[in-house]
Design an enzyme around this catalytic site. Structure first.
Site, PDB file in Angstrom:
ATOM      1  N   ASP A  88      40.532  28.365  38.054  1.00 36.65           N
ATOM      2  CA  ASP A  88      41.392  28.628  36.898  1.00 36.65           C
ATOM      3  C   ASP A  88      40.784  27.920  35.696  1.00 36.65           C
ATOM      4  O   ASP A  88      39.667  27.410  35.751  1.00 36.65           O
ATOM      5  CB  ASP A  88      42.834  28.176  37.174  1.00 36.65           C
ATOM      6  CG  ASP A  88      42.935  26.662  37.293  1.00 36.65           C
ATOM      7  OD1 ASP A  88      41.897  25.975  37.169  1.00 36.65           O
ATOM      8  OD2 ASP A  88      44.050  26.158  37.489  1.00 36.65           O
ATOM      9  N   LYS A 138      41.958  34.722  41.850  1.00 39.30           N
ATOM     10  CA  LYS A 138      42.382  33.321  41.733  1.00 39.30           C
ATOM     11  C   LYS A 138      43.676  33.091  42.521  1.00 39.30           C
ATOM     12  O   LYS A 138      43.786  32.146  43.312  1.00 39.30           O
ATOM     13  CB  LYS A 138      42.604  32.959  40.255  1.00 39.30           C
ATOM     14  CG  LYS A 138      42.919  31.500  40.060  1.00 39.30           C
ATOM     15  CD  LYS A 138      43.521  31.234  38.704  1.00 39.30           C
ATOM     16  CE  LYS A 138      44.993  31.585  38.710  1.00 39.30           C
ATOM     17  NZ  LYS A 138      45.674  31.363  37.447  1.00 39.30           N
TER      18      LYS A 138
END
Ligand code: SF4
Length: 207
Positions: free
Chosen positions: A138, A120
């Site tokens: 996320d 991420k």
């Protein structure tokens, strides 16, 4: 999923947040950006920006972070939470970058080998700094994508793959920004603003 729905959703998000929408973390250099993204785990961007306002004046180079005093650094980032892990990750990341010759890598494979940098973080970094087609997933992106029927999965890597299949590649790097902003200000985890939501006709939960 039909392209029409995806286009309509991203058209509404573009109208809401503008084509120039940026992440809400403040930074000037790529090193600032990577440090800010690491600090932002489980913390608000607002809090990170308060902390980095001072931090970035003191730590300007990879060597500054690599040589940081652990206890002092912990106290400087304490309010971001998980300060011990984050300190160890940031100092470790800086040391690893030093070993690579001082340049932060610009590809996923090398980035995720740095301490504190997961998929991420790497995707946010690549999309924001290098303007590369990358989709960071996320908690906001995952929640909003499921509510809007863009994915059925809870697994970030599967969600990333699902989004890449339905969004034009040229728009990938804006997906995270738009879905994060929408999730932060409208489609909140608790008490989403459904009454004023411009995407409710696409929402599986609202129906
Ligand atoms: Fe989110 Fe509510 Fe909009 Fe659905 S209708 S996308 S839950 S804000």
């Amino acid at each position: 999923m039909e392209n029409g729905k995806t286009n309509e959703i991203f058209g509404v998000l573009r109208e809401l947040f503008g084509v120039e929408a940026k992440i809400e973390l403040n930074y000037a250099t790529e090193l600032d950006l990577l440090v800010a993204i690491i600090l932002s785990a489980q913390c608000t961007d607002k809090r990170v920006n308060l902390v980095t306002e001072k931090l970035f004046k003191k730590y300007r180079t990879v060597a500054d972070y690599a040589n940081a005093d652990v206890k002092i650094f912990e106290s400087e980032i304490h309010s971001c939470g998980f300060y011990r892990n984050k300190t160890s990750n940031i100092i470790g990341m800086a040391k690893a970058v030093q070993e690579l010759g001082g340049k932060i890598p610009a590809d996923m494979e090398a980035l995720v080998k740095l301490p504190g940098v997961g998929r991420k973080t790497a995707n946010v970094f690549l999309a924001e700094w290098h303007k590369l087609p990358a989709i960071a997933v996320d908690t906001h992106v995952a929640r909003v994508s499921r509510r809007l029927g863009l994915t059925k999965s809870k697994n970030p890597e599967v969600i990333e793959r699902d989004l890449k299949q339905i969004v034009d590649k040229k728009d990938w790097r804006r997906v995270n920004i738009y879905l994060v902003l929408f999730g932060r200000y409208y489609c909140k985890a608790i008490k989403p603003q459904c009454e004023v939501c411009k995407l409710k006709k696409h929402c599986l939960e609202f129906k």
